[in-house]
Design a protein around this motif. Structure first.
Motif, PDB file in Angstrom:
ATOM      1  N   GLY A   2      22.961  73.078   1.407  1.00  0.00           N
ATOM      2  CA  GLY A   2      24.288  72.487   1.564  1.00  0.00           C
ATOM      3  C   GLY A   2      24.841  72.670   2.965  1.00  0.00           C
ATOM      4  O   GLY A   2      25.439  71.748   3.538  1.00  0.00           O
ATOM      5  N   ILE A   3      24.638  73.870   3.533  1.00  0.00           N
ATOM      6  CA  ILE A   3      25.133  74.116   4.886  1.00  0.00           C
ATOM      7  C   ILE A   3      24.549  73.114   5.868  1.00  0.00           C
ATOM      8  O   ILE A   3      25.244  72.576   6.735  1.00  0.00           O
ATOM      9  CB  ILE A   3      24.815  75.561   5.315  1.00  0.00           C
ATOM     10  N   GLN A   4      23.256  72.830   5.725  1.00  0.00           N
ATOM     11  CA  GLN A   4      22.650  71.901   6.664  1.00  0.00           C
ATOM     12  C   GLN A   4      23.100  70.459   6.432  1.00  0.00           C
ATOM     13  O   GLN A   4      23.035  69.653   7.355  1.00  0.00           O
ATOM     14  CB  GLN A   4      21.124  71.995   6.598  1.00  0.00           C
ATOM     15  N   PHE A   5      23.563  70.151   5.224  1.00  0.00           N
ATOM     16  CA  PHE A   5      24.192  68.844   5.020  1.00  0.00           C
ATOM     17  C   PHE A   5      25.360  68.678   5.991  1.00  0.00           C
ATOM     18  O   PHE A   5      25.522  67.622   6.614  1.00  0.00           O
ATOM     19  CB  PHE A   5      24.690  68.707   3.578  1.00  0.00           C
ATOM     20  N   GLY A   6      26.166  69.745   6.088  1.00  0.00           N
ATOM     21  CA  GLY A   6      27.296  69.682   7.010  1.00  0.00           C
ATOM     22  C   GLY A   6      26.857  69.563   8.449  1.00  0.00           C
ATOM     23  O   GLY A   6      27.342  68.705   9.199  1.00  0.00           O
ATOM     24  N   PHE A   7      25.906  70.406   8.872  1.00  0.00           N
ATOM     25  CA  PHE A   7      25.453  70.370  10.258  1.00  0.00           C
ATOM     26  C   PHE A   7      24.751  69.059  10.589  1.00  0.00           C
ATOM     27  O   PHE A   7      24.929  68.510  11.687  1.00  0.00           O
ATOM     28  CB  PHE A   7      24.511  71.541  10.539  1.00  0.00           C
ATOM     29  N   ALA A   8      23.933  68.554   9.669  1.00  0.00           N
ATOM     30  CA  ALA A   8      23.194  67.324   9.959  1.00  0.00           C
ATOM     31  C   ALA A   8      24.131  66.129  10.092  1.00  0.00           C
ATOM     32  O   ALA A   8      23.959  65.294  10.989  1.00  0.00           O
ATOM     33  CB  ALA A   8      22.164  67.066   8.860  1.00  0.00           C
ATOM     34  N   LEU A   9      25.109  66.026   9.202  1.00  0.00           N
ATOM     35  CA  LEU A   9      26.085  64.951   9.330  1.00  0.00           C
ATOM     36  C   LEU A   9      26.867  65.079  10.634  1.00  0.00           C
ATOM     37  O   LEU A   9      27.138  64.086  11.314  1.00  0.00           O
ATOM     38  CB  LEU A   9      27.037  64.963   8.133  1.00  0.00           C
ATOM     39  N   GLN A  10      27.206  66.307  10.998  1.00  0.00           N
ATOM     40  CA  GLN A  10      27.916  66.539  12.253  1.00  0.00           C
ATOM     41  C   GLN A  10      27.051  66.157  13.445  1.00  0.00           C
ATOM     42  O   GLN A  10      27.482  65.436  14.351  1.00  0.00           O
ATOM     43  CB  GLN A  10      28.311  68.011  12.337  1.00  0.00           C
ATOM     44  N   ASN A  11      25.801  66.630  13.463  1.00  0.00           N
ATOM     45  CA  ASN A  11      24.938  66.413  14.623  1.00  0.00           C
ATOM     46  C   ASN A  11      24.585  64.939  14.827  1.00  0.00           C
ATOM     47  O   ASN A  11      24.517  64.453  15.955  1.00  0.00           O
ATOM     48  CB  ASN A  11      23.652  67.231  14.475  1.00  0.00           C
ATOM     49  N   ALA A  12      24.329  64.231  13.722  1.00  0.00           N
ATOM     50  CA  ALA A  12      23.882  62.843  13.832  1.00  0.00           C
ATOM     51  C   ALA A  12      25.026  61.854  14.001  1.00  0.00           C
ATOM     52  O   ALA A  12      24.805  60.747  14.505  1.00  0.00           O
ATOM     53  CB  ALA A  12      23.059  62.464  12.596  1.00  0.00           C
ATOM     54  N   ASN A  13      26.252  62.231  13.601  1.00  0.00           N
ATOM     55  CA  ASN A  13      27.324  61.238  13.538  1.00  0.00           C
ATOM     56  C   ASN A  13      28.567  61.542  14.372  1.00  0.00           C
ATOM     57  O   ASN A  13      29.417  60.664  14.542  1.00  0.00           O
ATOM     58  CB  ASN A  13      27.762  61.052  12.074  1.00  0.00           C
ATOM     59  N   THR A  14      28.699  62.767  14.898  1.00  0.00           N
ATOM     60  CA  THR A  14      29.928  63.104  15.614  1.00  0.00           C
ATOM     61  C   THR A  14      30.098  62.257  16.870  1.00  0.00           C
ATOM     62  O   THR A  14      31.182  61.711  17.121  1.00  0.00           O
ATOM     63  CB  THR A  14      29.955  64.601  15.962  1.00  0.00           C
ATOM     64  N   SER A  15      29.047  62.139  17.686  1.00  0.00           N
ATOM     65  CA  SER A  15      29.161  61.299  18.886  1.00  0.00           C
ATOM     66  C   SER A  15      29.447  59.851  18.507  1.00  0.00           C
ATOM     67  O   SER A  15      30.199  59.145  19.195  1.00  0.00           O
ATOM     68  CB  SER A  15      27.882  61.383  19.721  1.00  0.00           C
ATOM     69  N   ARG A  16      28.854  59.413  17.411  1.00  0.00           N
ATOM     70  CA  ARG A  16      29.089  58.046  16.925  1.00  0.00           C
ATOM     71  C   ARG A  16      30.557  57.863  16.539  1.00  0.00           C
ATOM     72  O   ARG A  16      31.186  56.845  16.879  1.00  0.00           O
ATOM     73  CB  ARG A  16      28.177  57.785  15.727  1.00  0.00           C
ATOM     74  N   ILE A  17      31.135  58.840  15.851  1.00  0.00           N
ATOM     75  CA  ILE A  17      32.536  58.763  15.449  1.00  0.00           C
ATOM     76  C   ILE A  17      33.437  58.794  16.681  1.00  0.00           C
ATOM     77  O   ILE A  17      34.371  57.998  16.810  1.00  0.00           O
ATOM     78  CB  ILE A  17      32.877  59.911  14.481  1.00  0.00           C
ATOM     79  N   PHE A  18      33.156  59.740  17.588  1.00  0.00           N
ATOM     80  CA  PHE A  18      33.956  59.823  18.811  1.00  0.00           C
ATOM     81  C   PHE A  18      33.898  58.521  19.600  1.00  0.00           C
ATOM     82  O   PHE A  18      34.918  58.041  20.102  1.00  0.00           O
ATOM     83  CB  PHE A  18      33.463  60.975  19.688  1.00  0.00           C
TER      84      PHE A  18
END
Length: 439
Positions: A24-40
């Motif tokens: 579960g923890i890596q679900f959070g990190f993976a979504l953050q790592n792959a999508n944060t720049s995209r969201i920004f």
């Protein structure tokens, strides 16, 4: 607690249960790592500013990790144990942040939620590293960290693929309408929030912790150390007493995490520019590039999940240092080779090397370190060790934008090449590390 050498061997399923929360923890990190720049980018951030916005992540880790590690070392509850209260609190807050992130309507909101998300993930993640040191003797520590790496890989594969699955299988829109976050990303974060909480609760409910060997003495010592002043005093004193192995690993970590941070920040824009032929963050091609980066990240995390079980075997045949050196060189070569690729399908090949490196990054440094740490300060030192993950990320956040703009003229694919070179250098620096478990 039992001494480091006489702890009983745990079964496969006991290792499974104590590590499942990392799924579960890596679900959070993976979504953050792959999508944060995209969201920004979707909310209006320029590529030059992305590293600065990403500073939220390492700064929260710098502040949170050693404090949480110290507090978990000095916590004991007859029902919740030592580490599991922090698993629960972190999971609750991280799940909330995952629900909030894709609903950000402005760039400043997304940055604030990133602060909350990363702080919460750190609260639940850091004690998991100490959990292995608490429960396993040296013979099983590499296997314990490898099991965590397996779940990290599995969780990251699914999380990284979610936007593509919601688009291609469920039919949700992958377009940014009027600067809003695409449906595919929003529903991916909703699913991630639920899975994060459920997986961590599995470990909370199906693992147990042994009490300190002398509970009365432990509680008496804990009472003397209550107060923020004593906490900060002990934390700062610990820096002067770091084991030699930890100092040597810190140098390796510095260059390793510059490479990883550059990859997480810039892969979406680099692939969009180099392969999809666009720098317009609101275009369909840019969002398609974002989905493809999710697939790429799924590949490297899938490889890491498989490699996790092979690393202990190779470590026994050679050494932990040899394994880590080899893996980091393969990862660095993978990152550098992306510069030469213009077809999206071929971008999956470098991710194999990155995945092998990621498996080792999540396993070998912690296995080497655990053998050099005093058992009573395992959580604290694991938290301090995180400094040498977040400091290079802060350096990257402050400098990578300037380097990309000034020396690479905004071509972020060249920044990935720089990251690959840093990872190879980190591998070579592994040769200076003293491994207490391999004598």
């Amino acid at each position: 607690m039992p001494s480091l050498t006489n702890k009983p061997l745990l079964s496969f399923w006991q290792l499974w249960n104590m590590s499942f929360g990392f799924f579960g923890i890596q679900f959070g990190f993976a979504l953050q790592n792959a999508n944060t720049s995209r969201i920004f980018s979707t909310l209006g951030a320029s590529p030059d500013d992305l590293p600065l916005f990403w500073l939220a992540a390492p700064v929260t880790g710098l502040l949170v990790q050693p404090v949480i590690g110290y507090l978990s070392d000095h916590t004991w509850h007859p029902t919740w144990g030592r580490r599991r209260p922090f698993f629960f609190i972190g999971a609750l807050l991280a799940s909330l942040a995952l629900f909030l992130m894709p609903n950000s309507s402005a760039l400043w909101m997304a940055v604030l939620v990133l602060w909350l998300m990363d702080a919460a993930i750190n609260v639940s993640m850091e004690p998991f590293r100490a959990f292995v040191g608490d429960k396993l003797n040296p013979e099983q520590q590499t296997a314990g960290f490898a099991m965590q790496t397996f779940f990290i890989g599995c969780g990251a594969v699914i999380a990284s693929l979610l936007p593509t699955l919601f688009s291609d299988v469920c039919g949700f829109s992958n377009e940014s309408m009027n600067g809003t976050i695409p449906e595919t990303v929003r529903y991916s974060f909703y699913a991630g929030g639920a899975i994060y909480f459920i997986a961590v609760m599995w470990t909370v409910f199906f693992s147990h912790e042994l009490p300190p060997a002398d509970l009365q003495a432990f509680q008496a010592a804990r009472q003397k150390k209550v107060g923020i002043a004593n906490v900060l005093k002990e934390i700062m004193a610990g820096f002067r007493q770091m084991p030699q192995t930890m100092v040597q690993l810190a140098i390796v970590q510095f260059f390793t995490w510059i490479a990883l941070f550059s990859m997480w920040i810039y892969t979406t824009s680099a692939v969009a520019d180099n392969v999809f032929g666009t720098t317009d963050s609101h275009s369909v091609f840019f969002q398609d590039a974002g989905n493809w980066v999710g697939t790429m990240f799924a590949v490297y995390n899938g490889v890491s999940a498989l490699a996790a079980f092979l690393l202990p075997v190779f470590a026994r045949l050679t050494s932990k240092k040899t394994v880590h050196l080899t893996c980091l060189v393969l990862g660095g070569m993978g990152l550098m080779s992306m510069f030469l690729i213009t077809q999206k399908e071929w971008l999956l090949l470098p991710m194999i090397g990155v995945g092998v490196a990621w498996a080792s990054i999540l396993t070998m440094p912690y296995s080497i370190l655990a053998s050099a740490l005093p058992a009573e300060k395992m959580g604290y030192y694991m938290g301090v060790f995180n400094f040498f993950i977040v400091i290079p990320q802060i350096v990257s956040g402050l400098l990578l934008g300037f380097v990309t703009k000034t020396f690479f003229h905004g071509h972020t694919m060249q920044t990935l090449v720089l990251g690959g070179a840093c990872m190879i250098l980190a591998g070579l620096l592994t040769l200076i590390v003293k491994d207490e478990s391999h004598r």
